[in-house]
Enzyme design. Structure first.
Site, mmCIF file in Angstrom:
data_model
loop_
_atom_site.group_PDB
_atom_site.id
_atom_site.type_symbol
_atom_site.label_atom_id
_atom_site.label_comp_id
_atom_site.label_asym_id
_atom_site.label_seq_id
_atom_site.Cartn_x
_atom_site.Cartn_y
_atom_site.Cartn_z
ATOM 1 N N ASP A 1 34.103 43.866 35.465
ATOM 2 C CA ASP A 1 32.906 44.385 36.107
ATOM 3 C C ASP A 1 31.961 43.260 36.525
ATOM 4 O O ASP A 1 32.194 42.082 36.245
ATOM 5 C CB ASP A 1 32.158 45.325 35.152
ATOM 6 C CG ASP A 1 32.994 46.525 34.747
ATOM 7 O OD1 ASP A 1 33.897 46.896 35.503
ATOM 8 O OD2 ASP A 1 32.732 47.079 33.658
ATOM 9 N N TYR B 1 39.474 41.065 24.562
ATOM 10 C CA TYR B 1 38.151 40.773 25.107
ATOM 11 C C TYR B 1 37.248 40.277 23.985
ATOM 12 O O TYR B 1 37.398 40.676 22.823
ATOM 13 C CB TYR B 1 37.515 42.025 25.711
ATOM 14 C CG TYR B 1 38.027 42.422 27.076
ATOM 15 C CD1 TYR B 1 37.363 42.029 28.234
ATOM 16 C CD2 TYR B 1 39.171 43.212 27.198
ATOM 17 C CE1 TYR B 1 37.811 42.409 29.479
ATOM 18 C CE2 TYR B 1 39.636 43.592 28.443
ATOM 19 C CZ TYR B 1 38.955 43.187 29.590
ATOM 20 O OH TYR B 1 39.417 43.561 30.823
#
Length: 386
Positions: free
Chosen positions: A132, A187
Site C-alpha cells: 500500500d 512483514y
C-alpha cells in the site's frame, strides 16, 4: 529476386527492418507503442499483417539472415522505501514503485524497441505483494520477462532512484509467477514503544515495561493459526472463502533505541494477506493493548456473525521482509538450469538498504511528522456496523 518467407505472429513480438530506424515513444499507461512508422495503425491491424519476427540484415549478394534478441523470465529481488510512493502497483496519476521500475526497464533497453502491445503486457510482470501507500519492502520479489543481459541488475539500477533498488536477479522457468507461487510472506511493523502502553504520550525517555512487552506479545499470538479476516479488509463478507487466512507466526521483537527514542518491531508471517489486513491487525492489537477495547474483542473480530469497523494503522512502519518459494526451490532449484530463490548473497545489501533508507524514513516519520502519535489520537473503539 528470391521470395521472402513470412512468419505468422501469435504473441507480442518485435520486428525491426534493417533499413528502418523509427523513433519510439513508450508509456506504461499507453495502449501500445507509438512510432512514426505505425502510429496511424492499431496494434490489432499490425498483428493481422504477415511481418517477419526478425531483424533483416541485408548485404549485396547475400541471403537474409534472422537475428533474434533472446528474452528470459527473471525473478528480481527488490527493496524500496515506500514513503514517497502510492504503493507498488501502478495507479494512474500518482508515483508508484512499479511505474518507476517499468521506466527503468525501458531506459535500460530491457524491452524490445518495437512491440505491438503495451510494454506492461509484454513484460508479464507479477509481484509477490501489492504494498500500500507508504509501505516499504526489503524482500519484494518480481517476476518479469526481459531481454537477456549478463549485467541486468547493474543496468536497471542505473536508471532507478536511490530509494528503489534491485538487490538480486535470477533466471526462472517460463511459467514462474511471483504472486501465485509464493507460499508465505513475512512483514514487519516498526513503531515507537509508547504506542503499546495504556495512557502514554510521546516521550523520548519512555521505556516499555517488561510487563507491557509480554502482554502485547500475548495479544499478537491470538492471530496465529487460521481465522476469518472479513473484518480486516474491505468489501468482503464472512461467507467469502477468501477471507480465511493462515498466520504462521506473530511476535514482538525486543525494543531498541534510535535517535534517543525507543522502538520495537512486530513480525508477522502468513501464507497471504488481504488488502489492509496487517495494518488492521496492528490497529486492533494496539486498541486492546491501550485499553480502548477489551481483550475479548479479538475473538469477536473473527467471528462470522460480527461485522466490525477496525481502524487501519499507518502504513509508514510496515515493511515486506521476506517471501518464500519452498515448492519451486524443491522442484526447480536443483535441476541444473535454475537456482533456488534464496538470497543469502544479497543479505549485506539488504541490511545496508534498511539502515540507509527504510529505518531513517520510519524514524523521521515518527519524530518529525508524528505519524503514530496523530493516529493514536484518533483511535476509537471499533463499532458494530448497522
Amino acid at each position: 529476386m528470391k521470395a521472402i518467407r513470412l512468419l505468422n505472429i501469435w504473441s507480442c513480438k518485435r520486428w525491426v527492418r534493417g533499413q528502418q530506424n523509427s523513433a519510439q515513444t513508450f508509456s506504461p499507461f499507453s495502449d501500445g507503442v507509438q512510432s512514426r512508422a505505425v502510429s496511424s495503425r492499431s496494434a490489432e491491424d499490425v498483428l493481422k499483417e504477415d511481418v517477419p519476427d526478425r531483424e533483416e540484415q541485408h548485404a549485396e549478394g547475400s541471403e537474409i539472415k534472422e537475428v533474434r534478441q533472446p528474452k528470459r523470465k527473471y525473478a528480481l529481488l527488490m527493496a524500496y522505501s515506500g514513503r514517497e510512493y502510492y504503493g507498488m502497483q501502478i495507479n494512474p496519476g500518482v508515483p508508484t514503485v512499479e511505474l518507476v521500475l517499468i521506466s527503468a526497464f525501458i531506459n535500460a533497453q530491457c524491452v524490445p524497441k518495437d512491440c505491438t502491445t503495451t510494454v506492461r503486457t509484454w513484460l508479464n510482470l507479477q509481484r509477490c505483494a501489492r504494498t500500500d501507500k507508504g509501505v516499504s519492502a526489503l524482500g519484494q520479489l518480481v517476476s518479469v520477462r526481459l531481454l537477456k543481459s549478463e549485467d541486468l541488475m547493474e543496468k536497471i539500477n542505473a536508471h532507478l532512484p536511490a530509494d528503489i533498488r534491485v538487490l538480486g536477479v535470477k533466471q526462472v522457468t517460463k511459467g514462474f509467477n511471483a504472486k501465485s507461487m509464493c507460499e508465505a510472506r513475512t512483514y514487519s511493523y516498526t513503531l515507537p514503544t509508547f504506542a503499546l502502553a495504556h495512557g502514554t504520550e510521546p516521550d523520548s525517555s519512555f521505556r516499555l515495561p517488561r510487563e507491557d512487552f509480554h502482554r502485547f506479545h500475548h495479544i499478537l499470538t491470538f492471530y496465529q493459526g487460521t481465522h476469518r479476516y472479513h473484518n480486516f479488509t474491505s468489501h468482503k463478507t464472512a461467507d467469502d472463502p477468501s477471507v480465511f487466512r493462515h498466520m504462521f507466526k506473530a511476535t514482538l521483537q525486543e525494543p531498541y533505541l534510535d535517535m534517543g527514542h525507543e522502538f520495537t518491531t512486530i513480525e508477522i508471517t502468513g501464507q497471504s494477506f488481504l488488502l489492509h489486513q496487517i495494518r488492521k491487525m496492528v490497529g486492533l492489537a494496539l486498541a486492546v493493548s491501550r485499553g480502548v477495547v477489551p481483550e475479548d474483542f479479538l475473538p469477536a473480530s473473527v467471528a462470522a456473525e460480527n461485522r466490525l469497523k477496525i481502524r487501519t494503522a499507518p502504513g509508514l512502519g510496515l515493511v515486506l521482509e521476506q517471501t518464500y518459494f519452498k515448492w519451486y526451490n524443491k522442484r526447480f532449484g536443483g535441476d541444473g538450469l535454475h537456482s533456488p530463490l534464496t538470497w543469502e548473497d544479497a543479505a549485506p545489501a539488504t541490511e545496508t538498504f534498511r539502515k540507509d533508507h527504510i529505518l531513517p524514513a520510519i524514524v523521521q516519520g515518527e519524530l518529525e511528522d508524528l505519524s503514530m502519535t496523530r493516529w493514536l489520537r484518533t483511535l476509537s473503539e471499533p463499532s458494530q456496523d448497522e
